[in-house]
Design an enzyme around this catalytic site. Structure first.
Site, PDB file in Angstrom:
ATOM      1  N   CYS A  22     -39.803  -4.523  27.430  1.00 10.80           N
ATOM      2  CA  CYS A  22     -40.631  -5.111  28.491  1.00 10.80           C
ATOM      3  C   CYS A  22     -40.430  -6.612  28.679  1.00 10.80           C
ATOM      4  O   CYS A  22     -41.012  -7.198  29.596  1.00 10.80           O
ATOM      5  CB  CYS A  22     -42.100  -4.828  28.209  1.00 10.80           C
ATOM      6  SG  CYS A  22     -42.430  -3.101  27.827  1.00 10.80           S
ATOM      7  N   HIS A  80     -49.528 -10.215  30.576  1.00 11.92           N
ATOM      8  CA  HIS A  80     -48.757  -8.975  30.418  1.00 11.92           C
ATOM      9  C   HIS A  80     -49.671  -7.799  30.765  1.00 11.92           C
ATOM     10  O   HIS A  80     -49.245  -6.872  31.446  1.00 11.92           O
ATOM     11  CB  HIS A  80     -48.231  -8.876  28.989  1.00 11.92           C
ATOM     12  CG  HIS A  80     -47.243  -7.774  28.786  1.00 11.92           C
ATOM     13  ND1 HIS A  80     -46.093  -7.663  29.525  1.00 11.92           N
ATOM     14  CD2 HIS A  80     -47.238  -6.728  27.914  1.00 11.92           C
ATOM     15  CE1 HIS A  80     -45.405  -6.605  29.120  1.00 11.92           C
ATOM     16  NE2 HIS A  80     -46.089  -6.010  28.151  1.00 11.92           N
ATOM     17  N   HIS A  91     -46.285  -0.662  35.298  1.00  6.36           N
ATOM     18  CA  HIS A  91     -45.509  -1.438  34.330  1.00  6.36           C
ATOM     19  C   HIS A  91     -44.040  -1.140  34.584  1.00  6.36           C
ATOM     20  O   HIS A  91     -43.566  -0.043  34.323  1.00  6.36           O
ATOM     21  CB  HIS A  91     -45.912  -1.054  32.909  1.00  6.36           C
ATOM     22  CG  HIS A  91     -45.328  -1.949  31.858  1.00  6.36           C
ATOM     23  ND1 HIS A  91     -44.339  -2.864  32.122  1.00  6.36           N
ATOM     24  CD2 HIS A  91     -45.595  -2.071  30.525  1.00  6.36           C
ATOM     25  CE1 HIS A  91     -44.016  -3.504  31.011  1.00  6.36           C
ATOM     26  NE2 HIS A  91     -44.781  -3.043  30.035  1.00  6.36           N
TER      27      HIS A  91
END
Length: 392
Positions: free
Chosen positions: A153, A278, A312
């Site tokens: 990520c 995040h 995401h």
């Protein structure tokens, strides 16, 4: 303080739309997520995903079969938005680097070809991690450094930081950096196996949060040392290696990355006017991140997670969310935090941006924004972007 690297253009394609105007409209005019609910990637379990409309993606049928991946279509969509600025720059192609972050590459296309009834054979070259950077460099005729980063990520954000270092070292004059990831069964089922998926739109920082939504996107930046109105002024990275998939519960490594970004930009924490979290809406990530942010920044700094708008997007997330930060700087509006409003009393309170605060913007003088990305294996990065005086 290291020298800043300047942003000369961006291309963004996600569930919010294709192009900068579409992303602005979704965040500040529509003000609500645009996720799809489907079991295409999780048979028998319909899940919200941030899927890009096929109509926004270019046709690559004229290219070799191994370059016709959905991931490359996403990437080329973002590139087309940069093309006019690229043509104006007319760079020496031997002095250009291409650095792309991804976690899926073309795996989703090969999944379909692995099906028993598929007439096509899977093409390994299509799913190689190197494929996105190789594809873009070949299409543009770039002969400088071209490589892909895959750190889950954080990949897209680390590509920007890596490009910044190449520019500061004088290795190249221009960098095309960002990330691209396409939806596929591997990631959706993988996060499902970790019991990290939510059956509803994700709900970051809420007491009711119960997991992530997966999305797909591409985001590209055109960077150089030539001054412009936006700059990448700081980057901080750390790797705490706490656990293969769970973050350090106290966010020690995350805090190191935050402080390193501030030190790199020679800025006090009080100078940051907005933080893009995040904010995955998992129990562990949100807890860790809230504690790290609270230890470093004043409680008054506006924060939001934009993952409810995009899902995401994994390898693209760090670049996409840096792009959203740049849009905030350009328009002096704050990305809203979309959630149920039910704060978790176990977390330190954060100043989460309401829709009203988003439209009113920030106080005059706050011209620095921070984007955080945290990945498997305790891999952490924070990017600082700043608005600077218009070049004469």
């Amino acid at each position: 303080m290291t020298d800043p690297v300047y942003i000369h253009g961006m291309g963004l394609t996600s569930a919010m739309g294709e192009g900068l105007d579409a992303h602005r409209a979704c965040l500040w005019q529509i003000g609500a997520p645009n996720l799809s609910v489907t079991d295409d990637y999780s048979p028998g379990r319909a899940l919200p995903v941030g899927r890009v409309d096929d109509g926004w993606l270019p046709d690559l049928a004229h290219l070799p079969a191994h370059e016709q991946s959905r991931n490359n279509r996403l990437l080329w969509s973002a590139w087309q938005q940069l093309a006019p600025r690229w043509e104006q720059a007319a760079p020496d192609l031997s002095r250009v680097a291409v650095i792309i972050g991804t976690s899926t590459s073309g795996i989703g296309d090969n999944e379909a070809d692995f099906a028993a009834d598929s007439p096509q054979k899977p093409l390994y070259a299509r799913q190689q991690i190197a494929a996105p950077a190789r594809f873009l460099a070949r299409q543009l005729g770039v002969s400088g450094p071209a490589y892909t980063l895959s750190t889950a990520c954080t990949s897209g954000a680390k590509a920007i930081a890596a490009g910044r270092r190449l520019l500061q070292a004088g290795v190249v004059d221009w960098v095309i950096a960002g990330g691209a990831d396409a939806l596929c069964g591997l990631t959706v089922r993988g996060f499902g196996a970790l019991d990290a998926m939510s059956d509803a739109p994700c709900n970051p920082m809420s007491v009711n949060r119960n997991g992530i939504n997966i999305g797909e996107a591409a985001a590209l930046f055109l960077l150089s040392r030539t001054p412009s109105e936006l700059a990448v002024t700081g980057a901080g990275e750390s790797s705490d290696a706490h656990h293969i998939s769970a973050p350090d519960p106290e966010g020690v490594g995350a805090e190191r990355a935050l402080r390193a970004a501030l030190a790199d930009a020679a800025l006090p924490a009080e100078a940051v006017g907005y933080i893009n979290l995040h904010g995955t809406a998992t129990q562990l990530n949100d807890k860790m991140e809230a504690h790290a942010i609270a230890r470093v920044f004043p409680a008054s700094v506006p924060c939001s997670s934009t993952k409810p708008f995009t899902g995401h997007t994994l390898g693209a997330a760090g670049a996409l969310e840096a792009g959203i930060c740049a849009l905030a700087l350009q328009g002096e509006q704050l990305p809203p935090h979309y959630w149920d409003g039910q704060a978790d009393a176990a977390l330190p309170p954060l100043n989460l941006v309401s829709a009203r605060a988003a439209s009113s913007g920030w106080a005059a003088g706050d011209r620095h924004v921070l984007s955080t990305s945290f990945a498997f294996g305790g891999n952490n990065i924070a990017l600082l972007l700043s608005a600077v005086a218009k070049a004469e």
